[in-house]
Design a protein around this motif. Structure first.
Motif, PDB file in Angstrom:
ATOM      1  N   PRO A  19      -3.324-108.581 -91.677  1.00  0.00           N
ATOM      2  CA  PRO A  19      -1.907-108.266 -91.885  1.00  0.00           C
ATOM      3  C   PRO A  19      -1.688-107.514 -93.206  1.00  0.00           C
ATOM      4  N   VAL A  20      -0.627-106.733 -93.238  1.00  0.00           N
ATOM      5  CA  VAL A  20      -0.205-106.069 -94.479  1.00  0.00           C
ATOM      6  C   VAL A  20       0.946-106.904 -95.027  1.00  0.00           C
ATOM      7  N   GLU A  21       0.667-107.685 -96.075  1.00  0.00           N
ATOM      8  CA  GLU A  21       1.613-108.694 -96.540  1.00  0.00           C
ATOM      9  C   GLU A  21       2.431-108.264 -97.756  1.00  0.00           C
ATOM     10  N   PHE A  22       2.383-106.984 -98.097  1.00  0.00           N
ATOM     11  CA  PHE A  22       3.207-106.486 -99.190  1.00  0.00           C
ATOM     12  C   PHE A  22       4.117-105.391 -98.649  1.00  0.00           C
ATOM     13  N   SER A  23       5.185-105.119 -99.364  1.00  0.00           N
ATOM     14  CA  SER A  23       6.155-104.124 -98.919  1.00  0.00           C
ATOM     15  C   SER A  23       5.628-102.713 -99.143  1.00  0.00           C
ATOM     16  N   ASP A  75       4.751-111.955 -88.863  1.00  0.00           N
ATOM     17  CA  ASP A  75       4.159-113.296 -88.798  1.00  0.00           C
ATOM     18  C   ASP A  75       2.669-113.284 -89.089  1.00  0.00           C
ATOM     19  N   PRO A  76       2.250-112.848 -90.295  1.00  0.00           N
ATOM     20  CA  PRO A  76       3.058-112.311 -91.393  1.00  0.00           C
ATOM     21  C   PRO A  76       3.150-110.789 -91.336  1.00  0.00           C
ATOM     22  N   LEU A  93       3.985-105.459 -82.371  1.00  0.00           N
ATOM     23  CA  LEU A  93       5.371-105.167 -82.732  1.00  0.00           C
ATOM     24  C   LEU A  93       6.137-106.462 -82.964  1.00  0.00           C
ATOM     25  N   GLN A  94       5.431-107.484 -83.426  1.00  0.00           N
ATOM     26  CA  GLN A  94       6.024-108.794 -83.638  1.00  0.00           C
ATOM     27  C   GLN A  94       7.152-108.733 -84.668  1.00  0.00           C
ATOM     28  N   GLY A 116       2.211-110.163 -78.993  1.00  0.00           N
ATOM     29  CA  GLY A 116       2.169-111.536 -79.467  1.00  0.00           C
ATOM     30  C   GLY A 116       3.543-112.157 -79.460  1.00  0.00           C
ATOM     31  N   PRO A 117       3.676-113.364 -80.023  1.00  0.00           N
ATOM     32  CA  PRO A 117       4.994-113.992 -80.106  1.00  0.00           C
ATOM     33  C   PRO A 117       6.004-113.086 -80.799  1.00  0.00           C
TER      34      PRO A 117
END
Length: 798
Positions: free
Chosen positions: A246-250, A283-284, A316-317, A345-346
């Motif tokens: 995941p890419v967890e930063f803006s 997520d995330p 595209l969660q 995914g969810p």
């Protein structure tokens, strides 16, 4: 009487199942010679005989020899070959063994048995369309042979012609602290587990190399080491190695982008094999696609510098409608070669919608959550709240019927799946999905029989399969009314007894533990419900016996749940199972003792004695009553407690979301049906209460955001009625389609508030009313903070 009949039925079923004869003719393979092709073999073809020899040796203590020239003397032969690269002894292979249509398809295989004739020994031909197909053929053979100490045989009539229905059949095995078992594994344990998944048809594994910075106290090697080890293991078995990044930063953020790409480059370089990188959109991760796609382009180009055939995938969660639209526009405009496809995914758009919008050149991968049973993508519908308070979100949870139906509803829009999993507790579900990926119409019970034959014991395969199905049935409907739970335990106990003296695979003990847990929980629910009723009966007599003595006696009765536990031997056995599974396979079911990562992460033994009545709430109410100085107020409080469910004669009471106490709400209990009608027949959600004491009524643990219409008849047209409910946020209640007038706001308990509404006299003229709720626009709120209703009364006023 019903329970006795069910127990008798299960006993008869078990005896009949175990008495069923084997087929008349069995091919004895106890002294078989395995023959393969000579030369430098591709990885899957090379490992296939090793898998066959080692897995048979573990179960039988036999060590079958492997040769690469056709045996001149042998009592039986197992011939392993690949049709595209035939062995030197290809003339020994009968034409019938290479005619199957499956041998024209990738990963396909055939198995043919040629009985012994004259001087020729019996031969089992396992032929793969390609090296992977041969390995999967060996897996099929292993799951169908009969074995015992010193013996292995195969039904002479057995044959197979199989090729997978979808090209991608994988599971996520993230080596991180959050998992409830894998963080304690060595590379050798991962190798064995991945091998066993391959035996049942899996062809992809997904790791989580970076996410989750928490430190695990269990890890035998660093994440960096295991990341590359898992790549090596996948290369060994010639299956795909995926990673979830995941890419967890803006975005955009040049400094963080460069640092993250540097981390990725080091990882890519360390991998012997890498096939795909999956970037979840949420997520995330919560970047808009207009910012995410340019960065993914950089990720894709970097990935292909190290692994030219690898692709980047995206889900595209949680995307906004605009972000979804921007994504498809970007893809159509740039047509990137590094993009493999979209993952569903969810909280993603539906499979059918995505497939329609996605250009044909790109694939769609399913990301099904097969690991959780509540607050998840595919919850157990109308799960009894007692389960939510005890086994929680991550119990041992085989769901053969639910997941078979769910798979058949969605697979046509996909190119396959890599499931979401966070531990070993969903092991059967992984096998089920892998096998459905080969044949979506395959009977789930047949899959369970192969599972039990391979991991339990062949003579217990049928009983073991039925016992697995029983664990799913245990979660259907009202726990108190589900007397089949005791029958399920009896069936497991019969298998347990039959396997005495045999060191069972950890999977057997894991499922057996669930059977004991279920039966213990049901008996405890019945016991604690009775204790509460006894305590309320004492309170009802408080006007005669005195308030203080009544409160003291009621406390003593409620406290029997801890001082005099029901079925203590079962509880002792559960703790023994928990410690054994922790030692054997790293399964963490206790927070402190097993140093688990969190209370929602499968720690079922932390909640094995969580109150299943309103004891904590009642104890708090008793303390509040004792602080009141006015006896009249004390008596009124006690009256409200005693008459909670039925405040006045002629009233109606429902616990919204409780399968046993919500007769006014339509329900679908089968997982496939419930998911097909997700929007028109909503399912309840259960709050996570955690391990700390919270003095709430059990009715406030589960809820519906917007219940379907609730109809009440038999009302007195000349009487006055109100609707009282407990809800989070102001409730937009309507009576007969008209917004109801709220007349009172009462106490707030934790997150729910008592609210009362007027029932207009005009609505009562026909003696019936219908309750509905006005739709609310709450898209800006987290789902946990949206309006919901958890308890409701239609009260006839005196």
């Amino acid at each position: 009487m019903l329970l006795n009949r069910l127990i008798t039925f299960f006993c008869v079923l078990l005896l009949v199942s175990n008495a069923l004869p084997l087929h008349a003719e069995q091919i004895d393979l106890s002294k078989a010679v395995i023959v393969t092709r000579a030369g430098d073999l591709p990885s899957a073809e090379k490992v296939a005989p090793q898998v066959l020899v080692e897995e048979l040796a573990k179960r039988t203590d036999l060590q079958l020899p492997v040769v690469n020239q056709w045996p001149t003397k042998a009592s039986a032969i197992i011939a392993l070959s690949v049709i595209k690269n035939p062995p030197a002894w290809k003339e020994e292979i009968p034409a019938d063994a290479v005619k199957g249509a499956s041998l024209n398809l990738a990963e396909g295989f055939s198995i043919r048995v040629v009985p012994a004739t004259g001087d020729q020994p019996a031969i089992v031909f396992v032929t793969g369309a390609d090296p992977r197909g041969l390995l999967f053929g060996v897996g099929k053979l292993l799951t169908n042979v009969e074995w015992s100490q010193g013996a292995v045989s195969l039904d002479a009539a057995f044959h197979a012609d199989l090729a997978p229905d979808v090209p991608l059949r994988g599971h996520q095995l993230g080596y991180r602290a959050r998992a409830n078992s894998w963080d304690a594994w060595t590379p050798a344990q991962f190798d064995q587990y991945i091998r066993e998944l391959v035996i049942f048809g899996t062809n992809a594994i997904e790791n989580i190399p970076f996410e989750d910075a928490d430190k695990s106290p269990h890890m035998p090697v660093t994440r960096e080491v295991m990341n590359s080890e898992m790549s090596r293991i996948c290369a060994k078995y010639d299956i795909e190695y995926w990673v979830w990044i995941p890419v967890e930063f803006s975005l955009p953020d040049q400094a963080k982008e460069e640092e993250f790409l540097k981390t990725q480059a080091a990882f890519y370089k360390s991998c012997e094999r890498l096939d795909a990188v999956f970037v979840p959109g949420g997520d995330p991760g919560d970047n808009e696609s207009e910012n995410l796609m340019p960065f993914m382009k950089r990720m894709g180009e970097l990935l292909q510098q190290h692994h030219p055939h690898a692709k980047v995938w995206i889900s595209l969660q949680g995307f906004t409608p605009k972000s979804v639209e921007d994504f498809f526009s970007w893809v159509k405009q740039h047509n990137p070669d590094w993009l493999g496809g979209v993952v569903m995914g969810p909280s993603s758009p539906p499979l059918e919608v995505t497939r329609k919008l996605l250009p044909e050149r790109y694939a769609q991968r399913w990301y099904p959550d097969i690991t959780h049973i509540v607050r998840c993508q595919y919850p157990v519908p109308w799960l009894d709240p007692a389960w939510g308070l005890t086994i929680g979100r991550e119990p041992v949870n085989p769901r053969p019927k639910d997941y078979t139906a769910i798979y058949r509803d969605g697979y046509r829009s996909t190119n396959g799946f890599v499931s979401y999993s966070d531990g070993i507790h969903d092991d059967f579900n992984k096998v089920l999905w892998s096998q459905l990926g080969w044949n979506p119409e395959r009977n789930a019970r047949d899959i369970a029989i192969e599972y039990a034959r391979f991991f339990f014991r062949p003579d217990q395969a049928i009983a073991g399969a039925d016992a697995i199905f029983g664990l799913e049935t245990n979660l259907r409907g009202s726990l108190a009314d589900n007397s089949s739970i005791d029958g399920t335990l009896l069936l497991w106990q019969q298998v347990e007894s039959a396997m005495q003296g045999y060191t069972a695979d950890w999977r057997f003990d894991m499922h057996l533990m669930r059977a004991y847990y279920d039966a213990y929980t049901r008996q405890r629910l019945l016991y604690e419900t009775d204790l509460e009723n006894q305590a309320l009966a004492v309170l009802d007599e408080s006007s005669a016996t005195g308030i203080k003595p009544s409160l003291d006696q009621a406390r003593e009765i409620l406290n029997l749940a801890t001082t005099h536990r029901v079925h203590q031997p079962w509880l002792d056995k559960l703790y023994a199972f928990a410690d054994s599974l922790f030692e054997r396979i790293g399964y963490q079911t206790l927070m402190e003792k097993h140093r688990a990562s969190g209370s929602e992460r499968g720690v079922v033994m932390e909640f094995v004695n969580y109150p299943l009545n309103n004891r904590w709430w009642l104890e708090d109410q008793f303390s509040a009553i004792e602080k009141l100085s006015d006896p009249a107020q004390q008596a009124e409080k006690i009256k409200n407690i005693v008459n909670w469910d039925q405040p006045t004669p002629g009233s109606f009471h429902e616990i919204i979301g409780h399968v046993a106490y919500s007769p006014g709400i339509s329900k679908l209990l089968n997982g496939g049906d419930a998911m097909r009608h997700y929007y028109d027949t909503p399912m309840p959600t259960q709050r996570w209460m955690g391990e700390t004491r919270r003095g709430l009524r059990l009715s406030w643990h589960n809820y519906l955001n917007a219940p379907n219409a609730m109809a009440y008849s038999g009302l007195n047209p000349k009487a006055r009625y109100i609707v009282k409910l407990f809800a989070q946020r102001p409730s937009p209640l309507k009576v007969d389609g008209v917004r109801a007038k709220q007349t009172r706001t009462g106490e707030t308990y934790d997150e729910v508030t008592e609210q009362e509404f007027e029932v207009p006299a005009d609505a009562l003229r026909d003696g019936k009313i219908e309750l509905t709720w006005e739709p609310l626009d709450e898209k800006h709120l987290n789902w946990r903070n949206r309006h919901y209703v958890c308890e409701l009364w239609v009260i006839k006023l005196p």
